[in-house]
Design an enzyme around this catalytic site. Structure first.
Site, PDB file in Angstrom:
ATOM      1  N   ALA A   1       4.402   4.330  -1.665  1.00  0.00           N
ATOM      2  CA  ALA A   1       5.724   4.916  -1.406  1.00  0.00           C
ATOM      3  C   ALA A   1       5.703   6.412  -1.691  1.00  0.00           C
ATOM      4  O   ALA A   1       6.275   7.202  -0.935  1.00  0.00           O
ATOM      5  CB  ALA A   1       6.781   4.216  -2.249  1.00  0.00           C
TER       6      ALA A   1
ATOM      7  N   HIS B   1       0.270  -1.289  -6.233  1.00  0.00           N
ATOM      8  CA  HIS B   1       0.056  -0.182  -5.295  1.00  0.00           C
ATOM      9  C   HIS B   1       1.328   0.277  -4.602  1.00  0.00           C
ATOM     10  O   HIS B   1       1.315   1.214  -3.839  1.00  0.00           O
ATOM     11  CB  HIS B   1      -0.966  -0.592  -4.232  1.00  0.00           C
ATOM     12  CG  HIS B   1      -2.237  -1.107  -4.825  1.00  0.00           C
ATOM     13  ND1 HIS B   1      -3.118  -0.281  -5.481  1.00  0.00           N
ATOM     14  CD2 HIS B   1      -2.760  -2.346  -4.893  1.00  0.00           C
ATOM     15  CE1 HIS B   1      -4.141  -0.990  -5.919  1.00  0.00           C
ATOM     16  NE2 HIS B   1      -3.943  -2.248  -5.584  1.00  0.00           N
ATOM     17  N   ARG B   2       2.427  -0.441  -4.840  1.00  0.00           N
ATOM     18  CA  ARG B   2       3.640  -0.084  -4.095  1.00  0.00           C
ATOM     19  C   ARG B   2       4.099   1.323  -4.372  1.00  0.00           C
ATOM     20  O   ARG B   2       4.483   2.046  -3.453  1.00  0.00           O
ATOM     21  CB  ARG B   2       4.765  -1.066  -4.424  1.00  0.00           C
ATOM     22  CG  ARG B   2       4.693  -2.278  -3.585  1.00  0.00           C
ATOM     23  CD  ARG B   2       5.993  -3.038  -3.505  1.00  0.00           C
ATOM     24  NE  ARG B   2       5.663  -4.322  -2.923  1.00  0.00           N
ATOM     25  CZ  ARG B   2       5.828  -5.479  -3.519  1.00  0.00           C
ATOM     26  NH1 ARG B   2       6.408  -5.538  -4.685  1.00  0.00           N
ATOM     27  NH2 ARG B   2       5.449  -6.577  -2.925  1.00  0.00           N
ATOM     28  N   ALA B   3       4.058   1.723  -5.643  1.00  0.00           N
ATOM     29  CA  ALA B   3       4.515   3.062  -6.004  1.00  0.00           C
ATOM     30  C   ALA B   3       3.602   4.110  -5.375  1.00  0.00           C
ATOM     31  O   ALA B   3       4.071   5.100  -4.823  1.00  0.00           O
ATOM     32  CB  ALA B   3       4.530   3.225  -7.512  1.00  0.00           C
TER      33      ALA B   3
ATOM     34  N   ASP C   1      11.802  -3.791  -7.683  1.00  0.00           N
ATOM     35  CA  ASP C   1      10.477  -3.322  -7.320  1.00  0.00           C
ATOM     36  C   ASP C   1      10.313  -3.144  -5.815  1.00  0.00           C
ATOM     37  O   ASP C   1       9.520  -2.347  -5.348  1.00  0.00           O
ATOM     38  CB  ASP C   1       9.440  -4.309  -7.854  1.00  0.00           C
ATOM     39  CG  ASP C   1       8.032  -3.837  -7.611  1.00  0.00           C
ATOM     40  OD1 ASP C   1       7.635  -2.911  -8.320  1.00  0.00           O
ATOM     41  OD2 ASP C   1       7.352  -4.369  -6.716  1.00  0.00           O
TER      42      ASP C   1
END
Lengths: 602, 350
Positions: free
Chosen positions: B292, B287-289, B206
């Site tokens: 990114a 929220h990482r996706a 992840d």
């Protein structure tokens, strides 16, 4: 660049919980739980910029115990010959916040000791010829990643409150998060530090009435919470919430919010009872049971209606008045349900059954260096050696260069999470296919493998029938290709059970030589219906029994899963006895990972 | 070829601009160089598919950065929030000296011990002076650079934990063996792995901003070309590198420009909405996706010299970010299907 505290949107509950922690001097810890990437660490770090907390102390993942609790101050010892305790993480954390990222990755024993000392407010050190204790007043803000190993209950219970951050599917909110992250952080001008300071001053004016305590203990006993830490934390949190809101009276909402914060991590979600009606909601929270249970009791004790003088926002009901604690229960039911639902989804998505298995620690040269002992041909622990020699430097008259002698030498104690190797030994003989049971065998293997994957175990598969005995998948941590291997499993006639057992035993002997630190298990799936012997004329089953008696069962844990559907299970039972194996019926394993868990525990 | 030429060429990497095919991998790497906050790349594939070659080749085209002179952690002078104690003191005293240094690729060998990764007590100094001194490890060298881990799936779990910790905080905190020290450690994590040898821990997976799968080259003509180019390079690296010096320099310049304009690339609200829509349609948590994907599109626009992000930029880069986050079943590989992506983009109105 980390977003500012005031820019962080949507984490209101977490923000409030942290403020509660800061307001009450006797609250020591908060857990922030959630899947990766929801802003746990971001929130934690933003507290510093906001001036809510100053100069936090970080606990890095590989901190050793001498740094956490303190050890001999080497420089002082060398220059003066005096034995003094060095600076440590806990001594630096005194009066500050201690931050821990991914608490569930830390060593359980170490965390237990550390939290125990923090709760006591004093650290006791007994090492390197030092015996001292020093005060440590600190609060712990820790994050827990729900995608990794579950946190031990004994650890989570040491934290007063816990917030769960649920991932959001709100489009507007997520777009806002992106914009915040792309923009330059503004100068923070929020007043949260002030709010906390004011609430701190007001805290002692907030009255904790008996009703409040009764309500909280009512909810706690209803949820069958063990221990009273949760009760105390809930009462404290209610008081802090009232203080933060500028009130002197604790409201029902305060208690409801507080109970959820204080009990989320202490509650054991009830397993569904299969005998209950089907129209029950799929996820049942402990609260529902509590409520129904309470109803029963109330009905019986109709004559002696509890005499609780509730004067807070109480709603009158036509039928009968709800007690204060029931009202709170009604409030919190929904919140717990959301958390339970999320927990359930996480479990499904990542195949993470509650990891109850105790992490066994094995000594391993390549593992994590945790402590030291007197030298005995191991790897020299330089820091410990220097520490042990430091007090003598003056006496030995060393000038500048340190004088280290043989008796000073210390060696490293390294531990690693044990690597477990599971060898699945699958009988793929004709009898299994004829009865159509191979499908169940495959399903059971898949279910068990999901479990091993989460625990990072090494898994290998060997199959046997008359035509072939061999490893179809060399032990590795990869499970990606197992599915295909299972589909491709060739089925043949005959069961050379004795030869197969011997093969597995020999294979493991070699494997253990190459991987001496691994803990090995064999999961043998067979109907024990041996048809072929190694020696001509020998009875195949008796021969297999004889071979089974000779296998290594001191270092290898054997388990026999009975795949036969026959009523008479004598063959399987005797075989398991000879192997020193646990004996399980396939039907009991199938999907029940919890049962499986229990018997893979040493 | 002279002996001298061979000696000079030894240890040089095959030039990035001459690596045939593997466009996705090259794009992912370039975007990360343009914007390190994308979060690194995980490259999955069989042996011999130019994974390592491509990563090492990056060194030739990496931009310069301004660091504090003489600092073993290579503190970025423009970022006072994330400096080591020594540089911060220098900054306050006004004695900090900026020097220009090229970004580098730092390799983390699989057998690296914990003390070499996080840094440890300088034993020699301790023994000769009786005083403690911190000696930085791989995480110190990696600050501001690329940290490359070959076979990242085989890395010991406790070393992985260290990487995760630093990646999350942007700093390395050392509290062991009598040393208490902290220094900045912000790096672009690039990992390669061969999935046959074991899978990657979900948490580490992840953390990677992007993931790509490289396959073998099945076109005979291209394969022949690759073999020929490689042989030419091996026989005389110096002149081979010289022959593509202009191209390399052009790419290097393009990256440097992209980094300059990155901050001023405009990102309209409807593009942000599109990114969120895509994430939600694919059912991605956290929220990482989202971040990114947005950063990748911005970096892509910058790399192409544009000052405004368009739908096309999102379309061209989204799959890099999404693929590894869609693996629901551990027994299967990624089940990324770009029809949802295409549908989202199609439905989206400017």
């Amino acid at each position: 660049m980390n977003p500012r505290y005031s820019q962080i949107c949507g984490l209101e509950e977490a923000k409030l919980a942290i403020q509660c922690l800061l307001v009450d001097p006797d609250m020591k810890g908060i857990l922030i739980k959630g899947p990766p990437g929801v802003g746990k660490s971001v929130l934690m770090r933003s507290l510093v910029d906001a001036g809510v907390i100053d100069e936090p102390v970080h606990l890095p993942i590989n901190a050793d115990d001498s740094q956490i609790f303190g050890a001999l101050d080497v420089e002082e010892a060398i220059s003066t010959g005096k034995v003094v305790l060095s600076d440590s993480i806990l001594s630096r954390a005194d009066g500050h916040i201690l931050m821990i990222d991914d608490l569930n990755l830390f060593d359980t024993k170490l965390m237990h000791t550390m939290m125990g000392q923090i709760i006591q407010g004093r650290v006791l050190v007994e090492r390197d010829g030092i015996s001292v204790s020093y005060p440590c007043s600190t609060k712990v803000v820790a994050t827990v990643n729900t995608k990794e190993m579950a946190l031990e209950r004994t650890i989570s219970d040491l934290f007063d409150i816990c917030v769960t951050i649920l991932p959001s599917t709100d489009r507007e909110f997520r777009a806002e998060v992106i914009r915040t992250n792309l923009s330059e952080p503004p100068v923070d001008c929020n007043r949260v530090a002030e709010t906390v300071a004011n609430a701190k001053g007001r805290l002692k004016d907030v009255e904790i009435t008996d009703d409040i305590v009764d309500a909280v203990t009512g909810v706690c006993t209803g949820l069958e919470i063990e221990g009273v830490r949760g009760d105390i934390a809930a009462v404290r949190t209610s008081r802090a919430l009232a203080a933060l809101d500028g009130r002197k009276i604790i409201s029902r909402e305060d208690v409801s919010t507080a109970v959820v914060l204080a009990l989320t991590h202490r509650r054991i979600p009830k397993e569904e009872d299969p005998e209950e009606e089907d129209d029950k909601p799929k996820i049942e929270s402990g609260f529902d049971k509590y409520l129904s249970m309470n109803h029963d009791r109330e009905e019986k004790e109709q004559t002696s209606e509890p005499d609780i003088p509730v004067n807070l926002n109480q709603k009158a009901s036509d039928e009968r008045e709800m007690t204060f604690s029931e009202e709170i229960s009604a409030d919190i039911g929904e919140m717990f349900e959301a958390i339970d639902l999320a927990d359930e989804i996480w479990k499904e998505a990542y195949n993470d059954p509650f990891l109850k298995r105790k992490m066994m620690k094995g000594e391993d040269r390549n593992g994590r260096y945790i402590s030291s002992r007197n030298y005995n041909n191991g790897t020299i622990a330089i820091d410990a050696t220097i520490r042990s020699s430091a007090p003598y430097q003056k006496r030995r008259g060393s000038q500048g260069r340190m004088d280290i002698r043989k008796q000073d030498l210390r060696e490293k104690i390294c531990v690693s999470d044990p690597k477990c190797m599971f060898l699945f030994m699958v009988d793929v003989s004709g009898s299994l296919v004829a009865k159509g049971r191979i499908r169940y065998v495959k399903a059971a293997i898949m279910a068990m493998l999901s479990d091993h994957y989460v625990r990072r175990d090494t898994v290998g598969i060997m199959t046997f029938n008359q035509g072939h005995i061999g490893i179809v998948k060399e032990p590795s941590r990869s499970v990606g290709d197992v599915h295909q291997k299972l589909v491709d499993m060739k089925v043949g006639k005959g069961t050379p059970l004795s030869e197969a057992i011997k093969f597995a035993d020999d294979y493991l002997r070699v494997y253990r030589k190459r991987n001496p630190y691994d803990i090995c298990f064999v999961i043998m799936m067979t109907d024990s219906d041996a048809t072929t012997s190694m020696f001509k004329g020998a009875d195949p089953y008796e021969e297999a029994l004889a071979v089974a008696c000779t296998v290594n069962h001191t270092d290898v844990g054997w388990t026999l899963i009975e795949t036969s559907g026959l009523i008479d299970k004598t063959k399987g039972r005797r075989m398991a006895e000879a192997l020193g194996a646990r004996y399980i019926l396939l039907d009991d394993v199938k999907m029940d990972l919890h049962a499986y868990e229990e018997w893979t525990i040493l | 070829m002279t002996e001298k030429a061979a000696a000079e060429g030894r240890g040089r990497s095959f030039p990035f601009v001459r690596i045939a095919g593997q466009d996705e991998m090259k794009l992912a790497l370039l975007l990360n160089v343009v914007d390190p906050s994308i979060g690194g790349v995980l490259i999955t594939g069989q042996k011999g598919t130019a994974k390592s070659t491509t990563v090492r080749a990056l060194e030739e085209i990496l931009p310069e950065r301004t660091v504090s002179k003489g600092c073993q952690f290579g503190c970025d002078v423009s970022n006072p929030e994330n400096m080591c104690e020594i540089c911060r003191a220098k900054l306050e005293a006004g004695t900090i000296e900026p020097v220009s240094k090229s970004m580098r690729v730092i390799e983390l060998p699989l057998n690296a011990t914990e003390d070499r990764v996080s840094g440890t007590l300088d034993v020699e100094y301790m023994l000769t002076h009786g005083e403690k001194k911190f000696e930085g490890g791989v995480l110190a060298q990696a600050n501001g650079n690329i940290l490359y881990v070959d076979e990242v799936n085989l890395l010991d779990d406790h070393v992985v934990d260290l990487l995760l910790d630093s990646a999350a905080m942007g700093r390395n905190y050392v509290e062991r063996e009598g040393v208490s020290f902290t220094h900045p450690s912000r790096f672009i994590l690039i990992g390669t792995m061969n999935p046959e040898e074991g899978s990657l821990r979900p948490q580490l997976l992840d953390r990677f901003g992007m993931a790509i799968e490289v396959g073998g080259m099945m076109d005979r003509k291209v394969r022949a070309q690759i073999v020929k180019e490689r042989l030419r390079f091996d026989s005389d690296p110096v002149s081979y590198l010289e022959s593509c010096r202009e191209e390399t320099e052009a790419l290097r310049q393009r990256i440097a420009n992209a980094r300059t304009i990155l901050g001023s690339v405009e990102c309209p609200d409807h593009i942000v909405d599109l990114v969120v829509d895509i994430s939600i349609e694919y059912g991605i948590e956290g929220h990482r996706a989202d971040l990114a994907m947005m950063r990748a599109a911005i970096a892509y626009a910058a790399l192409n010299g544009k000052t405004k992000v368009t739908k096309q930029d999102v379309e061209d880069t989204a799959s890099l970010v999404l693929r590894h986050r869609l693996q629901k079943n551990i027994f299967e590989g990624s089940n990324f299907d770009n029809s949802t992506l295409i549908q989202c983009i199609f439905n989206h109105l400017e």
